[in-house]
Design a protein around this motif. Sequence first.
Motif, short mmCIF file in Angstrom:
data_model
loop_
_atom_site.label_atom_id
_atom_site.label_comp_id
_atom_site.label_asym_id
_atom_site.label_seq_id
_atom_site.Cartn_x
_atom_site.Cartn_y
_atom_site.Cartn_z
N ASN A 144 -6.74 3.94 7.05
CA ASN A 144 -6.59 4.98 6.03
C ASN A 144 -5.64 6.04 6.56
OD1 ASN A 144 -6.77 6.82 3.97
ND2 ASN A 144 -9.01 6.89 3.94
N CYS A 180 -5.66 2.63 -1.53
CA CYS A 180 -7.12 2.48 -1.49
C CYS A 180 -7.53 1.02 -1.56
CB CYS A 180 -7.73 3.27 -2.64
SG CYS A 180 -9.54 3.23 -2.68
N LYS A 229 -6.72 -0.60 1.79
CA LYS A 229 -7.68 -0.17 2.81
C LYS A 229 -8.98 -0.96 2.70
CE LYS A 229 -10.13 3.26 1.81
NZ LYS A 229 -10.61 4.61 1.41
N GLN A 230 -9.48 -1.11 1.49
CA GLN A 230 -10.72 -1.86 1.29
C GLN A 230 -10.56 -3.32 1.69
OE1 GLN A 230 -11.64 -1.15 -2.83
NE2 GLN A 230 -12.45 0.90 -2.47
N ASP A 246 -7.31 9.00 8.85
CA ASP A 246 -7.38 8.68 10.28
C ASP A 246 -6.16 9.21 11.01
OD1 ASP A 246 -9.74 7.27 9.84
OD2 ASP A 246 -8.65 5.44 9.33
N ARG A 282 -10.64 1.74 12.42
CA ARG A 282 -9.69 2.77 12.01
C ARG A 282 -8.23 2.38 12.28
NH1 ARG A 282 -12.13 8.59 14.08
NH2 ARG A 282 -14.12 8.50 12.99
N ARG A 301 0.81 -1.22 0.00
CA ARG A 301 0.00 0.00 0.00
C ARG A 301 0.84 1.27 0.00
NH1 ARG A 301 -2.97 1.01 5.83
NH2 ARG A 301 -1.11 1.34 7.10
N ARG A 311 -1.15 5.77 -4.33
CA ARG A 311 -2.44 6.10 -3.70
C ARG A 311 -3.52 5.09 -4.11
NH1 ARG A 311 -4.51 11.03 -1.53
NH2 ARG A 311 -2.50 11.98 -1.98
N TRP A 367 -16.23 8.81 0.13
CA TRP A 367 -15.80 8.61 1.52
C TRP A 367 -16.56 9.55 2.45
CZ3 TRP A 367 -13.61 12.48 4.47
CH2 TRP A 367 -13.20 13.62 3.79
#
Length: 522
Positions: A254, A34, A37-38, A258, A174, A26, A30, A414
């Motif tokens: 994220n 994403c 994160k998913q 976060d 988070r 990751r 960018r 988001w």
Amino acid sequence: AMPVFSRCITALIVSNMDLPTILVFRTTSRENLCIAKQELRKTLRSILSQFVPKPGMLAAKLNRLNAVVGGSAGLAFFLRHLDVCPTHLDIFIPIGCMPPFFHHILTDQSGTLIFPVMPTNGVDPLPENLPDEECFTFRTPCGCINLWQSEAHTPFLPIVTGPTSLHILYVSPRHFGCAYPKLLFSTRALVARPDTSGFDSVVSECVRLKIDLRFFTNGWEDLASHGPCASKVFLCPSQQRTFSDAGSLRGRMNPLVDGELDAEVVWRRGDSMSLSPTSTLCIDEESMDVDDPEAMWADINESTPAVETWVPNTFFHRLKKILSYVDPLNARFNVGDIPKDCTWGAEPWASRLTCNNQVIQIWAVGHLKCMWFYATDEDTRPCVRIALDLLRDVDATGVRRLMAMSTVLPRNSWLASLDFCADKHGHIDNRIFRDVYDARETYTAKNLMPKLHPTDLTIGDVVLVECSLVRKRVDRAAPGQWSMWTTSFQLQALSVLMSRKAADERMLGQDDISADGFSHQL
């Protein structure tokens, strides 16, 4: 040349990676951030879905009350490449947060409280010295949940007393982290508390997962040179540790949104830990019968507020007054208390939500999550956007109900994950939003409150946002006609009720005053 895969194929590849590989992957772009994160959020949701019928609602509750998942369920998140089969879901919450979680599991997740409260099976029991009343076991249609309440205002206290180094970890919507990543990802573990109840079950589970379990690090050849201490690699049994030191893994789902997690707990493996608790949940202690544990959550419902751990108990009474305030005569309501019979107004207020022919003034109280300025190609005036973490479930429900008054489905953004978001465009002279007021002492008429600069705000402040619900045409209907529109909250003012930066400088006003149309002091 490097191969280029579609987003779908990349996501499939990431789903088969272990956690360390995902964390490296990751960082490359960018887009990959994403996708990672998913995948991480999907993993957590998959784990929660094994134990509750509504995993999304549970994730929202974890997020709102600063609770975390640990035990074997947390281990399944970190060791995703192994066949970890958690037998129950261990949730760890700060002191005082048991009532809203109790209510959520019983009502939203169709749970049933099981007695005795101390679990008899499972692979991650906690020390016997933790009071029985601090844990409750529930059975839902999907599985079993252990709800552990910490003795302090951080959920991590019972976690760091886990039986092995494997169990000193946490994951939330988070954040995620573990204290011994060097051992965890090499499928090794150190015994921390062999006197823990059910320790034999822990050993059996480690054997099943092929975890190499030792009492000291010099039992492994590659670490033998450090001797039994191994403080250089943060594995000494008498070494003071935290979740934020250089030997721990601390991650965010994220990182671009976060903030850092403040895990206020210090421990030594096999020793007691020290913390400095403050406060957490708004409970009227004067009316609570401490001899009757059922009374603690007898009146808990979706209108019960939950705040961050730094907020002092002395603020709760004032907070309760503000959240319960309604003024139907002047159409002023908290966002969760707006009448359901409200309608869009007649001209010239056709774009505003009204009640009894008055534009509704909406209050939203919560922790300041973020604030930023932006401009668009269509409107170059500077626009401010305020986002809050609301304190009450009823307010979050109210926001969803009001936003559903749009005739156009919102785009998948988001922003949809935020509890509350309000915007305001600047003036034609490009002057930015300045309607920020100091209500730490008292909230009253605007002309009687000191003004603050937007730069005085701190993420986490308890604030009151005043706004109205507006709609905007998205079609070419004739003037005066409305067929398709979107809805949003239009920011009017922001008042700081409790500053995180100056939490110790607080005064609670009591006298009523009258000025500028507002005849109360809150």
